[in-house]
Scaffold this active site. Sequence first.
Site, PDB file in Angstrom:
ATOM      1  N   GLU A 106      49.515  43.425   7.334  1.00  0.00           N
ATOM      2  CA  GLU A 106      49.859  44.307   6.405  1.00  0.00           C
ATOM      3  C   GLU A 106      51.456  44.481   6.024  1.00  0.00           C
ATOM      4  OE1 GLU A 106      49.546  45.756   3.655  1.00  0.00           O
ATOM      5  OE2 GLU A 106      48.440  47.404   3.881  1.00  0.00           O
ATOM      6  N   ARG A 134      42.942  46.657  13.638  1.00  0.00           N
ATOM      7  CA  ARG A 134      42.006  47.085  12.666  1.00  0.00           C
ATOM      8  C   ARG A 134      41.394  45.915  11.918  1.00  0.00           C
ATOM      9  NH1 ARG A 134      47.279  48.458  11.169  1.00  0.00           N
ATOM     10  NH2 ARG A 134      48.120  48.312   9.092  1.00  0.00           N
ATOM     11  N   HIS A 156      44.690  42.875   5.288  1.00  0.00           N
ATOM     12  CA  HIS A 156      45.089  44.108   4.799  1.00  0.00           C
ATOM     13  C   HIS A 156      45.367  44.172   3.497  1.00  0.00           C
ATOM     14  CE1 HIS A 156      46.054  44.886   9.094  1.00  0.00           C
ATOM     15  NE2 HIS A 156      46.355  43.490   9.104  1.00  0.00           N
ATOM     16  N   GLY A 157      45.312  45.493   2.922  1.00  0.00           N
ATOM     17  CA  GLY A 157      45.165  45.480   1.471  1.00  0.00           C
ATOM     18  C   GLY A 157      46.486  44.852   0.650  1.00  0.00           C
ATOM     19  N   HIS A 201      40.300  45.251   6.080  1.00  0.00           N
ATOM     20  CA  HIS A 201      39.623  45.872   7.151  1.00  0.00           C
ATOM     21  C   HIS A 201      39.110  47.111   6.892  1.00  0.00           C
ATOM     22  CE1 HIS A 201      42.793  48.831   7.011  1.00  0.00           C
ATOM     23  NE2 HIS A 201      43.782  47.848   6.989  1.00  0.00           N
TER      24      HIS A 201
END
Length: 230
Positions: free
Chosen positions: A87, A60, A182-183, A9
């Site tokens: 996440e 997000r 997400h990361g 995101h």
Amino acid sequence: MAKLVLIRHGQSEWNLSNQFTGWVDVDLSEKGVEEAKAAGQKVKEAGLKFDYAFTSVLTRAIKTLHYVLEESDQLWIPETKTWRLNERHYGALQGLNKKETAEKYGDDQVHIWRRSYDVLPPLLSADDEGSAVNDRRYADLDPNIVPGGENLKVTLERVMPFWEDQIAPKLLDGKNIIIAAHGNSLRALSKYIERISDDDIMNLEMATGEPVVYDFDEKLNVLGKEKLGK
């Protein structure tokens, strides 16, 4: 040949304020919106056409997916949201400022909490008001599987059933997939796809709003990896 595109995101409001976010549902910042739109333009310029889209249940990531698809004229494709692409849960660290936390516990400890494969953060109790047990979007989950904190190993373990049941069969069928997430959920997927070691995964960063493209053969062997617009 099937293609899989992963997009972290765009910058979130808590990325901007340097806070641990995890499962807390924060919005994109103005920069994050622009990053997501720019990612959509890169997808369009690369001529990527998708058959299915997947994202988490966090704003997000959902908005990033929608901006990317809108900019690439593909907002109409089938879309699935799942908590399994959330996440990683940062436990009791969620909401804390990263710099202040590093000053308190040390840079090395915070780096381990953020990037290690199997070290858990301080856990959030189920009776804490910030627990995801109280969040309506997880009402259909067994409360015993709602985490109080996760490391990358646990994140991978909850992502994999969705990969095996929903994503891999479509790739095997030659369909092109986009995942906006997400990361750490994307780091987990990348670790599996690229067979990255537990030690080396600490060095993998997923930049906000930067599409990563994987090419697969008919057995889901990785034929190539490309970062768009680089």
